[in-house]
Design a protein around this motif. Structure first.
Motif, PDB file in Angstrom:
ATOM      1  N   GLY A  21       0.793  -1.216   0.000  1.00 56.29           N
ATOM      2  CA  GLY A  21       0.000   0.000   0.000  1.00 56.29           C
ATOM      3  C   GLY A  21       0.824   1.264   0.000  1.00 56.29           C
ATOM      4  O   GLY A  21       0.307   2.336   0.337  1.00 56.29           O
ATOM      5  N   ARG A  81      -0.656  -5.538   5.775  1.00 54.96           N
ATOM      6  CA  ARG A  81      -1.781  -5.169   4.909  1.00 54.96           C
ATOM      7  C   ARG A  81      -2.513  -6.411   4.404  1.00 54.96           C
ATOM      8  O   ARG A  81      -3.744  -6.413   4.297  1.00 54.96           O
ATOM      9  N   ARG A 134      -4.829  -7.503   7.096  1.00 52.34           N
ATOM     10  CA  ARG A 134      -6.041  -6.670   7.168  1.00 52.34           C
ATOM     11  C   ARG A 134      -7.015  -7.012   6.048  1.00 52.34           C
ATOM     12  O   ARG A 134      -8.243  -7.029   6.253  1.00 52.34           O
ATOM     13  N   VAL A 135      -6.500  -7.305   4.856  1.00 55.30           N
ATOM     14  CA  VAL A 135      -7.369  -7.691   3.745  1.00 55.30           C
ATOM     15  C   VAL A 135      -8.088  -8.996   4.060  1.00 55.30           C
ATOM     16  O   VAL A 135      -9.294  -9.148   3.777  1.00 55.30           O
ATOM     17  N   GLY A 185     -11.903   0.305   4.287  1.00 56.98           N
ATOM     18  CA  GLY A 185     -10.733  -0.503   4.590  1.00 56.98           C
ATOM     19  C   GLY A 185      -9.793  -0.614   3.409  1.00 56.98           C
ATOM     20  O   GLY A 185      -9.937   0.063   2.383  1.00 56.98           O
ATOM     21  N   GLU A 186      -8.823  -1.511   3.564  1.00 57.06           N
ATOM     22  CA  GLU A 186      -7.838  -1.721   2.512  1.00 57.06           C
ATOM     23  C   GLU A 186      -8.472  -2.386   1.295  1.00 57.06           C
ATOM     24  O   GLU A 186      -8.218  -1.981   0.154  1.00 57.06           O
ATOM     25  N   GLU A 225      -9.118  -0.985  -2.740  1.00 55.55           N
ATOM     26  CA  GLU A 225      -8.718  -1.666  -3.976  1.00 55.55           C
ATOM     27  C   GLU A 225      -9.923  -1.930  -4.875  1.00 55.55           C
ATOM     28  O   GLU A 225      -9.816  -1.889  -6.102  1.00 55.55           O
ATOM     29  N   LEU A 229      -2.743  -7.738  -4.870  1.00 56.57           N
ATOM     30  CA  LEU A 229      -2.778  -7.974  -3.431  1.00 56.57           C
ATOM     31  C   LEU A 229      -2.129  -9.298  -3.038  1.00 56.57           C
ATOM     32  O   LEU A 229      -1.526  -9.401  -1.978  1.00 56.57           O
TER      33      LEU A 229
END
Length: 305
Positions: free
Chosen positions: A90, A156, A159-160, A194-195, A199, A224
């Motif tokens: 990110g 990251r 978190r995804v 969010g992440e 996207e 990702l």
């Protein structure tokens, strides 16, 4: 005073004097002001530098150092794998900027090593092994920068994975309500923060600029590089190609993502349990044994009891 000490003192005094001269020169108005070519370059990019950043005729040697730094960093390697890692983490900087920062970390480590060598020489503690400090610290600085990128990408991705079940369930709800897949993705991107939703917003924007929805989702999966997300997107693209009901596919993928999250949580709990045993076995238990045995040993030595 030995020869090594004399050289170290000369390096310290010469470096201090050169730094002072450069700082004074930078503050001279005529030299510190940007050149004419630098001021007009952003307005004539078609006949100057395409980015409008590099001056046409630099007046000082250090003017245009950024362009030279970028060229050197590009020579160190700005491959596709690094670009994917940056996007996965990110980070907004490109590969050349990352290599430039990594080069700066390496130079900083080498400078710290050189200072340590000078200090060891001045205190008469210089050893042949200390000569390796500058290259070792330079390598450590470059490795530390790379480790920061790897850790950011791992955080990251975690978190995804946490956001994935909720996003899939919301998409399935939108599709069950009668919306199309592109509209459902747009709604998720607008509502979420969010992440993964960020996207998704980029993927929806890509579909509005000429890319197909399958290509945009495939690019999202590759950038990702999260296994659970890749499986969900592959199933979704296959359902689009075959005309299968998307709501059912997304609900099944959401259930699988929930099960994966539970399994990962159990695995993390097991690892934490083992980690919690370390202070118990190596700190608390020896102290308990010591408190229980030590008074008896003292009493036996004193002949009491």
């Amino acid at each position: 005073m030995s020869t090594a000490t004399t050289v170290a003192v000369a390096l310290v005094l010469g470096g201090s004097f050169a730094t002072g001269v450069l700082l004074v020169a930078r503050r001279v108005p005529r030299w510190a002001a940007p050149t004419l070519s630098r001021r007009i370059a952003p307005y004539v990019r078609d006949i100057a530098d395409p980015l409008g950043l590099t001056p046409l005729a630099p007046a000082l040697p250090w003017v245009g150092w950024r362009a030279r730094r970028d060229r050197l960093a590009a020579g160190l390697g700005a491959n596709d794998a690094l670009v994917r890692r940056l996007h996965k983490a990110g980070w907004s900087q490109d590969a050349v900027a990352f290599r430039a920062g990594q080069l700066g970390w390496a130079l900083g480590g080498a400078l710290v090593g050189a200072v340590l060598v000078v200090v060891l020489t001045l205190t008469d503690r210089m050893t042949p092994v200390a000569v390796l400090l500058p290259p070792l610290l330079a390598a450590a600085g470059a490795a530390l920068c790379d480790l920061r990128l790897t850790a950011a990408a791992r955080r990251r991705a975690a978190r995804v994975e946490e956001e994935l079940p909720t996003v899939l369930e919301f998409l399935a709800l939108c599709l069950a309500a009668g919306e199309g897949l592109r509209d459902a993705l747009r709604r998720v991107g607008e509502v979420g923060a969010g992440e993964l939703t960020g996207e998704i917003r980029r993927a929806v924007l890509a579909t509005g600029t000429g890319s197909s929805l399958a290509d945009a989702l495939g690019e999202l999966s590759r950038s990702l590089d999260v296994p659970a997300l890749s499986r969900a997107i592959d199933q979704l693209i296959a359902a689009i190609d075959r005309g299968a009901p998307l709501a059912g596919v997304l609900q099944a993928q959401a259930a699988d993502a929930r099960e994966d999250a539970k399994r990962m949580l159990i695995e993390q709990a097991g690892k934490k349990e083992v980690a919690m045993l370390l202070p118990l076995v190596f700190l608390i238990l020896p102290l308990s044994v010591l408190f229980a045995v030590f008074p008896g040993v003292v009493m036996l030595r004193l002949g009491i009891g």
